[in-house]
Design an enzyme around this catalytic site. Structure first.
Site, PDB file in Angstrom:
ATOM      1  CD  GLN A 293      -2.943  39.083 -31.876  1.00 44.66           C
ATOM      2  OE1 GLN A 293      -2.284  38.858 -32.876  1.00 44.66           O
ATOM      3  NE2 GLN A 293      -3.731  38.185 -31.343  1.00 44.66           N
TER       4      GLN A 293
ATOM      5  CG  HIS B 206      -5.102  36.854 -37.659  1.00 42.71           C
ATOM      6  ND1 HIS B 206      -5.798  36.754 -36.476  1.00 42.71           N
ATOM      7  CD2 HIS B 206      -3.793  36.978 -37.308  1.00 42.71           C
ATOM      8  CE1 HIS B 206      -4.942  36.841 -35.463  1.00 42.71           C
ATOM      9  NE2 HIS B 206      -3.712  36.974 -35.945  1.00 42.71           N
TER      10      HIS B 206
ATOM     11  CE  LYS C 125       2.452  31.944 -28.175  1.00 41.55           C
ATOM     12  NZ  LYS C 125       1.490  31.144 -28.875  1.00 41.55           N
TER      13      LYS C 125
ATOM     14  CG  ASP D 198      -7.691  35.693 -32.288  1.00 44.27           C
ATOM     15  OD1 ASP D 198      -7.749  35.595 -33.520  1.00 44.27           O
ATOM     16  OD2 ASP D 198      -6.666  35.475 -31.629  1.00 44.27           O
TER      17      ASP D 198
ATOM     18  CG  ASP E  12      19.416  45.302   1.756  1.00 42.31           C
ATOM     19  OD1 ASP E  12      19.639  44.076   1.773  1.00 42.31           O
ATOM     20  OD2 ASP E  12      19.716  46.039   0.794  1.00 42.31           O
TER      21      ASP E  12
END
Ligand code: SPV
Ligand code: MG
Length: 668
Positions: free
Chosen positions: A335, A326, A281, A329, A441
């Site tokens: 997951q 769990h 995450k 979700d 550049d």
């Protein structure tokens, strides 16, 4: 909702066990009596008012209940004629206290938490029955028709199920039964079961059969029952439950699910490792070691262990928990593969997955967003590159040159083999920043403008930033650049050992490029290191010897000199497709320097996988220009398609939907 517990009986079939206290105070485990267990489970289920009928030893019982110090308000009602009446009369005595939804139970019933939870959660009145247990000869059976209990008694065998005197009675249904009880008692029928009164209602009390099958729900009538129940309890109490957490803040939602999990057995908590959290995450605000301590200090948590990967396999195979708990979700979404693996591992040894509704509460989301916002603050963001290097050994970095490309780097995540992968950091490339502005550049885009790009990216992202500082400019200017970047929260600047008009390295020797002297460049590094204010900021020295075909020895000599001058990392560049010279450099550099991070930009030598670079000893892999090089051709194509077709329809299929754009850029 309140509970009515019937404890007026003599319990004479228990022998000496009830010679000094009522049957409900019989010990069923080293720590609990029938009653203390009932009361604890009631309190856990949120029932905080108990009406208890008493008889013989009533004082002992009252004192005992108070000594338990549970969050329960008690009302004790003594049946003055307990020796000559049945519990129907005890209920009659307590009738004034029973105007509510009621959990009615006999004082000698032992049940597991799941039974009470099911009962309390029932939207309708119900009685616990079992479809799997044999019909008892002498105990209660319930005649059930269309799911509704018609009769309860010991004499019914047809259409009957094993039944226990554990009920949930909704106020209106209960009133029907209670009225009948009153009628019975006032007519002098006080030596019968309360169920005899219920049976007169012929199912009108609307009590549903709650089938608890093999879950423990049993009365204790005699010492054999006691031995049997104690054995079952021991087995239940030895059950283990496994849950994984990645959070760095514990809120009410977590505590709720922990409490539910604890009812199933001894709770083992797997704390996801920092690396797994960062991949899955976001960078954890609190390191795994501290997150473990947090959970160890939650009352009733049996054990806390580290879970190294998103996959549960290692810990499930080690602990073989009876349950995995769990939120629901993960039934769909990214997951799901992790869940599928858990299901198959559990199936192999007979474990069970228990899913509770996910607490999708806005206040918890806000908390998480606040934590996320913290990651974007300059101090927190700046220090994270070093932490990621320590944590992962190899860090992957993707180019960003605007808010939107920053968001793409921030949010893109892939799910592979039950794991997740995302980029660790962002590269603010001089090539891509210049290109986005339609400029070459050649250090033409000035620092003010480059900082503006960084600011745009920082405003919408949290990941660490590595800044392409070109040559770093004059040493006198470079020191200010270092401080400005540091203040903004940039983690690293990479400067290349060139002077004069800089051209992009991928031109190689096709254009005139001048390499700086080791002395000058070392002095620039030294000045930069002296200028920075925090220990977090990193200066990386980029060596152009291979680009400019000056040879491996020159590259290595420079690398060691720049490290000596204080460089925190070394970038070695090549424009060859063949990665050999880069591999050779890494090997030779690592022979002498094991620690200084090595940075690579594998644009040309792009065939090597990240894992191999890691094994060789590289630490930062920068994908320096792929978003620019894929984005602009798509735009050119759209422009051409519209010109060719004189309308936009033909280009529609190649366009991102407006919905996707909206999702990519959420409103705060
Ligand atoms: C850049 O991305 O601007 C770089 C890397 O400096 S390279 O283009 O390969 O020189
Ligand atoms: Mg550049």
């Amino acid at each position: 909702m309140r509970a009515l517990i019937l404890n007026s009986g003599l319990g004479s079939r228990m022998g000496v066990l009830t010679s000094e206290h009522p049957k409900c105070m019989t010990e069923i485990s080293p720590r609990e009596t029938i009653l203390s267990r009932q009361l604890r489970l009631l309190a856990d289920a949120g029932v905080d008012e108990v009406v208890m009928t008493t008889g013989l030893f009533d004082e002992v019982l009252v004192n005992y209940c108070r000594s338990l110090e549970l969050p329960i308000r008690f009302t004790f009602v003594k049946n003055p004629v307990y020796a000559d009446t049945n519990y129907i009369y005890s209920i009659y005595c307590a009738r004034e206290h029973l105007d509510d939804d009621i959990v009615l139970m006999h004082g000698d019933i032992v049940f597991e938490a799941e039974v009470l939870d099911k009962l309390v959660a029932s939207p309708v009145s119900c009685m616990t029955v079992s479809s799997t247990l044999p019909l008892p000869e002498k105990d209660f059976k319930a005649v059930v028709k269309d799911g509704i209990v018609q009769k309860v008694g010991i004499e019914f065998f047809d259409d009957a199920m094993e039944a226990q005197a554990l009920y949930l009675l909704k106020r209106n249904d209960w009133k029907l039964w209670l009225d009948k009880i009153v009628e019975f008692c006032e007519a002098g029928k006080t030596k019968v079961y309360a169920e005899n009164a219920l049976n007169e209602l012929d199912g009108k009390a609307n009590i549903h059969a709650l089938d608890v099958q093999d879950l423990l729900c049993q009365e204790i009538d005699n010492p054999e029952d006691l031995a049997n129940v104690s054995g079952r309890l021991k087995e239940i109490e030895n059950r283990t439950v496994y849950m994984t957490f990645s959070t760095d803040i514990i809120h009410g939602g977590h505590i709720q699910i922990i409490r539910k999990a604890q009812k199933l057995g001894k709770l083992i908590i797997g704390v996801l490792s920092d690396e797994a959290v960062a991949n899955y995450k976001r960078f954890p605000l609190v390191p795994a070691t501290e997150r473990m301590v947090m959970f160890e200090n939650i009352a009733g948590v049996y054990k806390v262990v580290e879970q190294k990967t998103l996959s549960y396999r290692e810990n499930l195979e080690k602990f073989k928990p009876d349950f995995v708990v769990h939120g629901d979700d993960w039934v769909t979404g990214f997951q799901k593969p992790v869940r599928d693996e858990v299901v198959s591992i559990l199936a192999a040894y007979g474990g069970k997955l228990v899913e509770f509704p996910y607490a999708n509460d806005q206040k918890y989301k806000d908390l998480d967003n606040r934590a996320k916002a913290e990651l974007s603050l300059p101090d927190v963001r700046r220090s994270r590159l070093k932490k990621l290097l320590e944590m992962k050994g190899l860090v992957t970095v993707m180019e960003a040159h605007s808010g939107i490309t920053g968001l793409i780097v921030e949010k893109t995540c892939v799910y592979q083999d039950g794991g997740t992968k995302q980029f660790d950091a962002m590269w603010v490339s001089s090539l891509c920043d210049s290109t986005a502005k339609g400029k070459p550049d050649i250090e033409l885009v000035d620092m003010t403008s480059r900082f503006r790009t960084i600011d745009d990216i920082m405003e919408v992202t949290t990941k660490p930033i590595i800044f392409d500082g070109d040559t770093g400019g004059l040493t006198e200017h470079f020191v200010y650049t270092v401080r400005s970047l540091e203040r903004m929260g940039v983690s690293m600047i990479i400067i290349e050992d060139k002077t004069g008009l800089k051209k992009n390295s991928l031109f190689g020797t096709e254009v005139q490029q001048t390499q700086d002297s080791i002395e000058n460049f070392s002095a620039k590094i030294r000045a930069g290191k002296a200028a920075q204010k925090t220990p977090d900021f990193m200066i990386c020295a980029r060596i152009e010897s291979l680009i400019l075909e000056r040879g491996m020895d020159d590259a290595l000599t420079r690398a060691f000199a720049f490290v000596e001058a204080g460089a925190d990392a070394i970038m070695i560049h090549s424009r060859k497709k063949d990665p050999s010279e880069i591999k050779e450099f890494i090997e030779k550099f690592r022979a002498q320097d094991k620690a200084t991070p090595i940075v690579l930009v594998p644009t040309s030598f792009n065939t090597v996988y990240e894992e191999e670079w890691k094994e060789l000893g590289a630490n930062i892999i920068i994908y320096a220009n792929q978003l620019t090089r894929t984005g602009f051709p798509a735009m050119q194509n759209a422009a051409r398609t519209i010109l060719e077709n004189h309308r936009a329809k033909e280009c529609d299929d190649t366009c991102m939907s407006i919905k996707e754009i909206i999702n990519l850029i959420p409103e705060e």
